[in-house]
Design a protein around this motif. Structure first.
Motif, short mmCIF file in Angstrom:
data_model
loop_
_atom_site.label_atom_id
_atom_site.label_comp_id
_atom_site.label_asym_id
_atom_site.label_seq_id
_atom_site.Cartn_x
_atom_site.Cartn_y
_atom_site.Cartn_z
N ASP A 95 0.87 -1.17 0.00
CA ASP A 95 0.00 0.00 0.00
C ASP A 95 0.90 1.22 0.00
O ASP A 95 1.79 1.34 0.85
CB ASP A 95 -0.89 -0.02 1.25
N ALA A 96 0.70 2.10 -0.96
CA ALA A 96 1.45 3.35 -1.05
C ALA A 96 0.51 4.51 -0.82
O ALA A 96 -0.70 4.38 -1.01
CB ALA A 96 2.12 3.46 -2.43
N PRO A 97 1.03 5.66 -0.44
CA PRO A 97 0.17 6.82 -0.20
C PRO A 97 -0.54 7.27 -1.47
O PRO A 97 0.00 7.15 -2.57
CB PRO A 97 1.11 7.89 0.32
N GLU A 98 -1.75 7.81 -1.29
CA GLU A 98 -2.48 8.42 -2.40
C GLU A 98 -1.72 9.67 -2.84
O GLU A 98 -0.94 10.24 -2.06
CB GLU A 98 -3.91 8.77 -1.98
N LEU A 99 -1.95 10.11 -4.05
CA LEU A 99 -1.21 11.25 -4.59
C LEU A 99 -1.36 12.52 -3.75
O LEU A 99 -0.41 13.30 -3.65
CB LEU A 99 -1.63 11.54 -6.03
N ASP A 100 -2.52 12.72 -3.14
CA ASP A 100 -2.73 13.93 -2.35
C ASP A 100 -2.35 13.77 -0.87
O ASP A 100 -2.57 14.66 -0.07
CB ASP A 100 -4.18 14.41 -2.47
N HIS A 101 -1.79 12.63 -0.51
CA HIS A 101 -1.33 12.39 0.86
C HIS A 101 0.17 12.66 0.94
O HIS A 101 0.86 12.66 -0.08
CB HIS A 101 -1.59 10.94 1.26
N PRO A 102 0.68 12.88 2.17
CA PRO A 102 2.13 13.05 2.30
C PRO A 102 2.87 11.88 1.66
O PRO A 102 2.48 10.73 1.84
CB PRO A 102 2.33 13.08 3.82
N TRP A 103 3.90 12.16 0.92
CA TRP A 103 4.77 11.19 0.24
C TRP A 103 4.14 10.56 -0.99
O TRP A 103 4.78 9.75 -1.66
CB TRP A 103 5.29 10.12 1.21
N LYS A 160 6.21 7.64 9.02
CA LYS A 160 6.24 8.57 7.90
C LYS A 160 4.99 8.45 7.04
O LYS A 160 4.40 9.44 6.63
CB LYS A 160 7.50 8.30 7.05
N LEU A 161 4.56 7.24 6.80
CA LEU A 161 3.39 6.98 5.96
C LEU A 161 2.17 6.73 6.84
O LEU A 161 1.41 5.78 6.65
CB LEU A 161 3.67 5.79 5.03
N TRP A 162 1.95 7.61 7.79
CA TRP A 162 0.91 7.43 8.79
C TRP A 162 -0.49 7.30 8.20
O TRP A 162 -1.32 6.58 8.73
CB TRP A 162 0.96 8.55 9.83
N MET A 163 -0.77 7.97 7.08
CA MET A 163 -2.10 7.85 6.48
C MET A 163 -2.32 6.44 5.90
O MET A 163 -3.42 5.90 5.96
CB MET A 163 -2.32 8.90 5.40
N VAL A 164 -1.27 5.86 5.37
CA VAL A 164 -1.35 4.49 4.84
C VAL A 164 -1.57 3.53 6.00
O VAL A 164 -2.41 2.63 5.93
CB VAL A 164 -0.08 4.13 4.04
N THR A 165 -0.82 3.72 7.08
CA THR A 165 -0.96 2.87 8.27
C THR A 165 -2.39 2.95 8.80
O THR A 165 -3.00 1.92 9.12
CB THR A 165 0.05 3.31 9.35
N ALA A 166 -2.95 4.15 8.87
CA ALA A 166 -4.33 4.32 9.36
C ALA A 166 -5.32 3.61 8.45
O ALA A 166 -6.26 2.97 8.91
CB ALA A 166 -4.66 5.81 9.46
N ARG A 167 -5.12 3.70 7.13
CA ARG A 167 -6.02 3.04 6.18
C ARG A 167 -5.98 1.52 6.38
O ARG A 167 -7.02 0.87 6.35
CB ARG A 167 -5.63 3.41 4.75
N GLN A 168 -4.81 0.98 6.59
CA GLN A 168 -4.70 -0.47 6.79
C GLN A 168 -5.42 -0.92 8.06
O GLN A 168 -5.97 -2.01 8.11
CB GLN A 168 -3.24 -0.90 6.84
N TRP A 202 -8.97 5.05 8.48
CA TRP A 202 -8.97 6.11 7.48
C TRP A 202 -9.92 5.70 6.37
O TRP A 202 -9.83 4.62 5.83
CB TRP A 202 -7.56 6.28 6.91
N ARG A 203 -10.81 6.57 6.01
CA ARG A 203 -11.74 6.30 4.93
C ARG A 203 -11.59 7.35 3.86
O ARG A 203 -11.51 8.53 4.15
CB ARG A 203 -13.17 6.28 5.43
N THR A 204 -11.56 6.93 2.62
CA THR A 204 -11.54 7.86 1.50
C THR A 204 -12.88 7.80 0.81
O THR A 204 -13.69 6.90 1.07
CB THR A 204 -10.43 7.49 0.49
N GLN A 205 -13.14 8.71 -0.08
CA GLN A 205 -14.41 8.69 -0.81
C GLN A 205 -14.56 7.38 -1.59
O GLN A 205 -15.67 6.90 -1.75
CB GLN A 205 -14.50 9.88 -1.75
N VAL A 206 -13.49 6.83 -2.07
CA VAL A 206 -13.56 5.57 -2.81
C VAL A 206 -14.10 4.47 -1.91
O VAL A 206 -14.84 3.61 -2.33
CB VAL A 206 -12.16 5.18 -3.35
N ASP A 207 -13.73 4.50 -0.62
CA ASP A 207 -14.17 3.47 0.32
C ASP A 207 -15.66 3.61 0.65
O ASP A 207 -16.29 2.65 1.06
CB ASP A 207 -13.40 3.55 1.64
N GLU A 208 -16.22 4.80 0.53
CA GLU A 208 -17.59 5.04 0.97
C GLU A 208 -18.62 4.64 -0.06
O GLU A 208 -18.37 4.44 -1.19
CB GLU A 208 -17.75 6.51 1.35
#
Length: 120
Positions: free
Chosen positions: A20-28, A102-110, A114-120
């Motif tokens: 899992d890599a960060p989304e384009l609009d997320h850090p990194w 560093k990739l805290w948003m990815v960690t949260a998604r796993q 963390w929910r994105t519009q795609v998940d909803e």
């Protein structure tokens, strides 16, 4: 390249298996995408298709001509994380010590926090 864990081969979107890599609009996110470009540009990529789908994308283990696993290279570079739910821990040993922080948003998604519009 679409982002840090999705590439396009012959107009087909392929999600790299097990990471899992960060989304384009997320850090990194942009850095992950450009590392993918650096690794793959001008290369012939071999995709070993997996039976599962991810948001209607094909999932595959993708290899560079020299046999290196692209997912492993991104994890080793600290720009993607192993996703044990899908990898069985295959890439965990390659994570850099600071990657999960560093990739805290990815960690949260796993973790499902963390929910994105795609998940909803």
């Amino acid at each position: 390249m679409i982002d840090g864990d999705t590439i396009v081969i012959d107009k087909i979107r392929i999600r790299l298996a097990g990471i899992d890599a960060p989304e384009l609009d997320h850090p990194w996110g942009q850095k992950a995408k450009w590392e993918m470009v650096r690794l793959c540009k001008g290369q012939i990529i071999t995709a070993h298709i997996r039976p599962e789908l991810s948001y209607d994308r094909i999932v595959a283990q993708c290899l560079l001509p020299d046999g290196r696993d692209i997912a492993a290279e991104l994890v080793r570079a600290g720009l993607a994380l192993d996703w044990p739910k899908f990898s069985g821990g295959r890439y965990k040993h390659l994570e850099t010590p600071e990657a999960r922080k560093k990739l805290w948003m990815v960690t949260a998604r796993q973790r499902g926090a963390w929910r994105t519009q795609v998940d909803e």
